[in-house]
Design a protein around this motif. Sequence first.
Motif, short mmCIF file in Angstrom:
data_model
loop_
_atom_site.label_atom_id
_atom_site.label_comp_id
_atom_site.label_asym_id
_atom_site.label_seq_id
_atom_site.Cartn_x
_atom_site.Cartn_y
_atom_site.Cartn_z
N ASP A 90 -88.10 18.25 -6.49
CA ASP A 90 -87.75 17.46 -7.66
C ASP A 90 -86.37 17.86 -8.19
O ASP A 90 -85.55 16.99 -8.55
N LEU A 91 -86.11 19.16 -8.24
CA LEU A 91 -84.81 19.63 -8.71
C LEU A 91 -83.69 19.18 -7.78
O LEU A 91 -82.59 18.84 -8.22
N ARG A 92 -83.98 19.14 -6.50
CA ARG A 92 -83.01 18.64 -5.53
C ARG A 92 -82.72 17.17 -5.77
O ARG A 92 -81.56 16.72 -5.69
N ASP A 97 -78.41 22.01 -6.27
CA ASP A 97 -78.50 22.73 -5.01
C ASP A 97 -79.13 24.11 -5.18
O ASP A 97 -79.56 24.73 -4.21
N ALA A 98 -79.15 24.60 -6.42
CA ALA A 98 -79.78 25.89 -6.72
C ALA A 98 -80.40 25.82 -8.10
O ALA A 98 -79.97 25.02 -8.95
N ALA A 99 -81.40 26.65 -8.33
CA ALA A 99 -82.09 26.64 -9.62
C ALA A 99 -82.54 28.05 -9.97
O ALA A 99 -82.99 28.81 -9.10
N THR A 121 -82.49 24.92 -3.41
CA THR A 121 -83.33 23.73 -3.37
C THR A 121 -83.22 23.00 -2.03
O THR A 121 -84.13 22.24 -1.68
N GLN A 122 -82.13 23.19 -1.32
CA GLN A 122 -81.98 22.53 -0.02
C GLN A 122 -82.84 23.20 1.05
O GLN A 122 -83.56 22.53 1.80
N LYS A 123 -82.78 24.53 1.08
CA LYS A 123 -83.58 25.27 2.08
C LYS A 123 -85.00 25.53 1.61
O LYS A 123 -85.81 26.06 2.37
#
Length: 427
Positions: A90-92, A97-99, A121-123
């Motif tokens: 969801d954040l992506r 890209d990071a959270a 969030t990508q990986k």
Amino acid sequence: MNKTLHALRLILATALAALSLAAHAQLSIEITGAGAARFPVVVPIFENESALPRGVSDIVKADLERSGLFNLVDIGPLSLPESRVPDLADLRSRGADAALAASVIPQPDGRYEIRFRLFDTQKQQEIGGQVLRMAPAQNRLTAHRIADFIYEKLTGLPGYFSTRIAYVVKSGARYELQIADADGANPQAALVSREPIISPAWSPDGQRLAYVSFEQKKPIVYVHTLATGQRQVVANFKGSNSAPTWSPDGQQLAVVLTKDGLSQLYVLSADGSGVRRLATSSGIDTEPAWAPDGQWIYFTSDRGGSPQIYRIPTSGGSAQRVTFEGTYNVTPRPSADGRLLAFITRNNGRFQVAVQDLTTRQTTILTDSTRDESPSFAPNGRMILYASESGGRGILAAVSSDGRVKQRLSVQAADVREPAWGPAQKQ
């Protein structure tokens, strides 16, 4: 009764004046240029952050945004507890890209534990995390350390938000040697004088400042211990004593003295003992700066006919010329990794900050102003703090080593000069 009331009014007036001075003395930072590609990251309100007397997450976000390298993705009042993995997909989808997931946990001793984890969030995986303990008054330093962690994990370079800066503020006939957080907040006066203060230099451990004061009606080099306020005269020879710079181990200082004639380079112990002349020149040698490996001292000299930058072994010997482009290059300051050299160059009549790659010898002018001086690298080598002018008064500014990120730092109705970037603060 009237006397008591009059005394109370005097006390109140003095307190208000002090508050007004503190408000005016704080550096305000304006971002005038940012990096081309900015990393999108979520920094939410920390879970249970309302338990803190003063917030932390806003300072973390301000640090990252001010760097010019990050774009803060807004998710509203939603918190992301450290105890569980957030919905990274969801954040992506929101563009991050990071959270960061973070929680505040009050401790029985009145302190607080800040637990946080950073996610890619990508990986769809955790990058790392920490647990920090803080007293209520340590909210700013704790926030800076969290921002440092995020910066390092996402850029590969150490962060610089928990560092400090020193600078001189002139207001009327009053000079103040100020120390502040890297974001300009929390300013404190280390020295107040009716005479000029110049050339502050941080010791490698961040516990002492060397500087030049004219309070005895001549330039004298002092070493000032910040925790106690005690200071010691380390160079008060006949003539001028100026331009102190610390050795990487903090045991020695290089200074410029005129006790034997022209301005020449000397090395002495940090307590002022063991004075040793470093070089003999028919010109003026000044503005020394120790290389991070301790093997060389860079300096400015007109021995070749125009001001240029040279370096000399710390054991003494022959000097080597470093700059060859242009007829005016001064104030050398090497980066902590020894890769870059910042200095002031004259370019079409303008004095601007430049950097030279010490391996390739390629030089790049970073600023477009006209009266820059006193460059100082952040400990990670990413940013350079320097003095400039705007509207006829001194301001501080900062530029990234690639020239893309630019900031302006100023104090209302005061002249600000002589910046020096120091190491990270101790918790």
